[in-house]
Design a protein around this motif. Structure first.
Motif, PDB file in Angstrom:
ATOM      1  N   TRP A 138       0.992  -1.005   0.102  1.00  0.00           N
ATOM      2  CA  TRP A 138      -0.099   0.052   0.013  1.00  0.00           C
ATOM      3  C   TRP A 138       0.903   0.976   0.021  1.00  0.00           C
ATOM      4  CZ3 TRP A 138      -5.572   0.476   0.858  1.00  0.00           C
ATOM      5  CH2 TRP A 138      -5.875   1.768   1.258  1.00  0.00           C
ATOM      6  N   LYS A 139       1.873   1.362   0.925  1.00  0.00           N
ATOM      7  CA  LYS A 139       2.822   2.557   1.069  1.00  0.00           C
ATOM      8  C   LYS A 139       3.616   2.452  -0.177  1.00  0.00           C
ATOM      9  CE  LYS A 139       4.119   1.073   5.101  1.00  0.00           C
ATOM     10  NZ  LYS A 139       4.854   1.031   6.553  1.00  0.00           N
ATOM     11  N   TRP A 140       3.845   1.639  -1.128  1.00  0.00           N
ATOM     12  CA  TRP A 140       4.562   1.710  -2.405  1.00  0.00           C
ATOM     13  C   TRP A 140       3.687   2.369  -3.433  1.00  0.00           C
ATOM     14  CZ3 TRP A 140       6.479  -4.156  -3.465  1.00  0.00           C
ATOM     15  CH2 TRP A 140       7.292  -4.329  -2.479  1.00  0.00           C
ATOM     16  N   TRP A 141       2.350   1.788  -3.325  1.00  0.00           N
ATOM     17  CA  TRP A 141       1.251   2.560  -4.465  1.00  0.00           C
ATOM     18  C   TRP A 141       1.124   4.100  -4.202  1.00  0.00           C
ATOM     19  CZ3 TRP A 141      -2.814   0.116  -7.525  1.00  0.00           C
ATOM     20  CH2 TRP A 141      -2.649  -0.999  -7.848  1.00  0.00           C
ATOM     21  N   THR A 142       1.301   4.090  -2.692  1.00  0.00           N
ATOM     22  CA  THR A 142       0.942   5.736  -2.393  1.00  0.00           C
ATOM     23  C   THR A 142       2.063   6.723  -2.339  1.00  0.00           C
ATOM     24  OG1 THR A 142       1.000   5.213  -0.038  1.00  0.00           O
ATOM     25  CG2 THR A 142      -1.161   5.193  -1.134  1.00  0.00           C
ATOM     26  N   GLY A 143       3.374   6.196  -2.757  1.00  0.00           N
ATOM     27  CA  GLY A 143       4.577   6.789  -2.552  1.00  0.00           C
ATOM     28  C   GLY A 143       4.873   7.133  -1.152  1.00  0.00           C
ATOM     29  N   GLU A 144       4.426   6.457  -0.212  1.00  0.00           N
ATOM     30  CA  GLU A 144       4.843   6.903   1.291  1.00  0.00           C
ATOM     31  C   GLU A 144       6.227   6.334   1.570  1.00  0.00           C
ATOM     32  OE1 GLU A 144       1.834   6.494   4.339  1.00  0.00           O
ATOM     33  OE2 GLU A 144       0.589   5.770   2.458  1.00  0.00           O
ATOM     34  N   GLU A 145       6.530   4.927   1.007  1.00  0.00           N
ATOM     35  CA  GLU A 145       7.844   4.341   1.029  1.00  0.00           C
ATOM     36  C   GLU A 145       8.485   3.982  -0.197  1.00  0.00           C
ATOM     37  OE1 GLU A 145       7.860   0.914   3.785  1.00  0.00           O
ATOM     38  OE2 GLU A 145       7.366   2.290   5.559  1.00  0.00           O
ATOM     39  N   THR A 146       9.686   3.817  -0.237  1.00  0.00           N
ATOM     40  CA  THR A 146      10.448   3.334  -1.485  1.00  0.00           C
ATOM     41  C   THR A 146      10.242   1.697  -1.531  1.00  0.00           C
ATOM     42  OG1 THR A 146      12.052   5.083  -1.344  1.00  0.00           O
ATOM     43  CG2 THR A 146      12.599   2.914  -2.687  1.00  0.00           C
ATOM     44  N   PRO A 147       9.849   0.940  -2.642  1.00  0.00           N
ATOM     45  CA  PRO A 147       9.798  -0.396  -2.551  1.00  0.00           C
ATOM     46  C   PRO A 147      10.788  -1.177  -2.357  1.00  0.00           C
ATOM     47  CG  PRO A 147       8.637   0.631  -4.506  1.00  0.00           C
ATOM     48  CD  PRO A 147       9.479   1.685  -3.766  1.00  0.00           C
ATOM     49  N   THR A 148      10.779  -1.950  -1.665  1.00  0.00           N
ATOM     50  CA  THR A 148      11.944  -2.986  -1.272  1.00  0.00           C
ATOM     51  C   THR A 148      11.941  -4.473  -1.920  1.00  0.00           C
ATOM     52  OG1 THR A 148      10.833  -3.486   0.661  1.00  0.00           O
ATOM     53  CG2 THR A 148      12.560  -1.915   1.076  1.00  0.00           C
ATOM     54  N   TRP A 160      13.011   7.126  -7.457  1.00  0.00           N
ATOM     55  CA  TRP A 160      11.585   6.825  -7.295  1.00  0.00           C
ATOM     56  C   TRP A 160      11.329   7.874  -6.293  1.00  0.00           C
ATOM     57  CZ3 TRP A 160       7.541   2.836  -7.236  1.00  0.00           C
ATOM     58  CH2 TRP A 160       6.718   3.064  -6.268  1.00  0.00           C
ATOM     59  N   ALA A 161      12.452   8.213  -5.232  1.00  0.00           N
ATOM     60  CA  ALA A 161      12.125   9.233  -4.300  1.00  0.00           C
ATOM     61  C   ALA A 161      11.735  10.689  -5.111  1.00  0.00           C
ATOM     62  CB  ALA A 161      13.165   9.578  -3.447  1.00  0.00           C
ATOM     63  N   GLU A 162      12.469  10.916  -6.057  1.00  0.00           N
ATOM     64  CA  GLU A 162      12.008  12.263  -6.824  1.00  0.00           C
ATOM     65  C   GLU A 162      10.581  12.139  -7.262  1.00  0.00           C
ATOM     66  OE1 GLU A 162      13.748  14.874 -10.574  1.00  0.00           O
ATOM     67  OE2 GLU A 162      14.644  12.905 -10.183  1.00  0.00           O
ATOM     68  N   SER A 163      10.301  11.151  -7.914  1.00  0.00           N
ATOM     69  CA  SER A 163       8.979  10.617  -8.626  1.00  0.00           C
ATOM     70  C   SER A 163       7.784  10.779  -7.612  1.00  0.00           C
ATOM     71  CB  SER A 163       8.760   9.588  -9.359  1.00  0.00           C
ATOM     72  OG  SER A 163       9.766   9.536 -10.386  1.00  0.00           O
ATOM     73  N   ALA A 164       8.075  10.299  -6.412  1.00  0.00           N
ATOM     74  CA  ALA A 164       6.873  10.144  -5.370  1.00  0.00           C
ATOM     75  C   ALA A 164       7.008  11.319  -4.594  1.00  0.00           C
ATOM     76  CB  ALA A 164       7.408   9.241  -4.531  1.00  0.00           C
ATOM     77  N   TYR A 165       7.533  12.548  -4.942  1.00  0.00           N
ATOM     78  CA  TYR A 165       7.579  13.678  -4.067  1.00  0.00           C
ATOM     79  C   TYR A 165       6.203  14.324  -4.021  1.00  0.00           C
ATOM     80  CZ  TYR A 165       9.214  18.406  -2.477  1.00  0.00           C
ATOM     81  OH  TYR A 165       9.540  19.466  -1.747  1.00  0.00           O
ATOM     82  N   PRO A 166       5.657  14.538  -5.129  1.00  0.00           N
ATOM     83  CA  PRO A 166       4.254  15.160  -5.345  1.00  0.00           C
ATOM     84  C   PRO A 166       3.395  14.365  -4.353  1.00  0.00           C
ATOM     85  CG  PRO A 166       5.058  14.633  -7.515  1.00  0.00           C
ATOM     86  CD  PRO A 166       6.160  14.069  -6.461  1.00  0.00           C
ATOM     87  N   ALA A 167       3.409  13.023  -4.013  1.00  0.00           N
ATOM     88  CA  ALA A 167       2.483  12.330  -3.184  1.00  0.00           C
ATOM     89  C   ALA A 167       2.677  12.777  -1.805  1.00  0.00           C
ATOM     90  CB  ALA A 167       2.859  10.730  -3.271  1.00  0.00           C
TER      91      ALA A 167
END
Length: 242
Positions: free
Chosen positions: A108-118, A145-152
């Motif tokens: 779930w946190k991967w989908w929402t960008g809250e965490e980097t997938p492991t 990933w972190a750059e792309s997830a920033y808007p989330a």
């Protein structure tokens, strides 16, 4: 031979579960999907999705598309993400074909960008982020990933600060009606100004990231402009009062 569980398998099980919980027949679910414009989600399609019929190679005959996931969630009155990541009802869900299943909340946190997938590992019992670069000379995968997830992270924070401004404004308005409490009146409007400044700073962070700024009430924009707390007042646009 294709033998792993897929996201469509999870969705199928959850559609069946929630449909039964709602007391809906497959015909009724199909009718509700049609009402939402998804004419392809017929009774036969829902039977195929729920039953998970397989081809000779073991893959599903009928996958669930992203468009259909949204429709099924709305038709069943279930947040669509809960159909694919059923928090509280499943211990593991599929990730990608070549990686291990994981617990729903992690994915779930991967989908929402809250965490980097492991997806790497497990190493000593722990899963780790991928370390390879993007392309031959691109950035490290986790950094990309972190750059792309920033808007989330920025949009939920915008809404939190906007709500804080709204609450502070209501308190300040209430203080206006109690003019005898001069200290309380001053503190309420000072708090409102501080909350407004915090929202303005966040808006400028979003603008620097090249993101569209959600519309705000005209009076909030006027107050920001009047207090001169926006470097560029044109980055925000008014909307109707709430």
């Amino acid at each position: 031979m294709h033998n792993h569980q897929t996201a469509s398998d999870t969705i199928a099980a959850q559609v069946r579960r929630h449909r039964s919980r709602r007391g809906m027949t497959r015909e009724q679910l199909a009718a509700e999907c049609e009402r939402l414009g998804a004419t392809g989600l017929t009774y036969a399609a829902i039977v195929s999705i729920e039953s998970g019929r397989r081809k000779p190679d073991g893959s599903r005959r009928r996958e669930v598309t992203v468009d259909e996931l949204l429709v099924l969630g709305l038709a069943l009155a279930v947040p669509p993400l809960l159909l694919v990541l059923p928090l509280g009802s499943e211990q593991q869900v599929p990730t990608v074909p070549d990686r291990d299943p994981r617990d729903p909340y992690t994915v779930w946190k991967w989908w929402t960008g809250e965490e980097t997938p492991t997806l790497g590992g497990p190493i000593d019992g722990r899963y780790v982020p991928e370390t390879q670069p993007i392309g031959e000379d691109g950035p490290k995968w986790s950094a990309a990933w972190a750059e792309s997830a920033y808007p989330a992270s920025l949009y939920p924070e915008f809404e939190r600060r906007r709500q804080a401004v709204h609450r502070a404004y209501l308190r300040a308005e209430a203080a206006d009606k109690r003019r005898t409490d001069k200290k309380g009146h001053t503190e309420a409007w000072t708090d409102y100004t501080q909350r407004l400044e915090e929202l303005a700073y966040h808006i400028e962070d979003m603008a620097r990231a090249g993101l569209q700024i959600p519309e705000l009430r005209p009076d909030l924009i006027e107050d920001m402009q009047g207090l001169d707390i926006l470097t560029d007042p044109t980055i925000i646009h008014p909307r109707g009062t709430e």
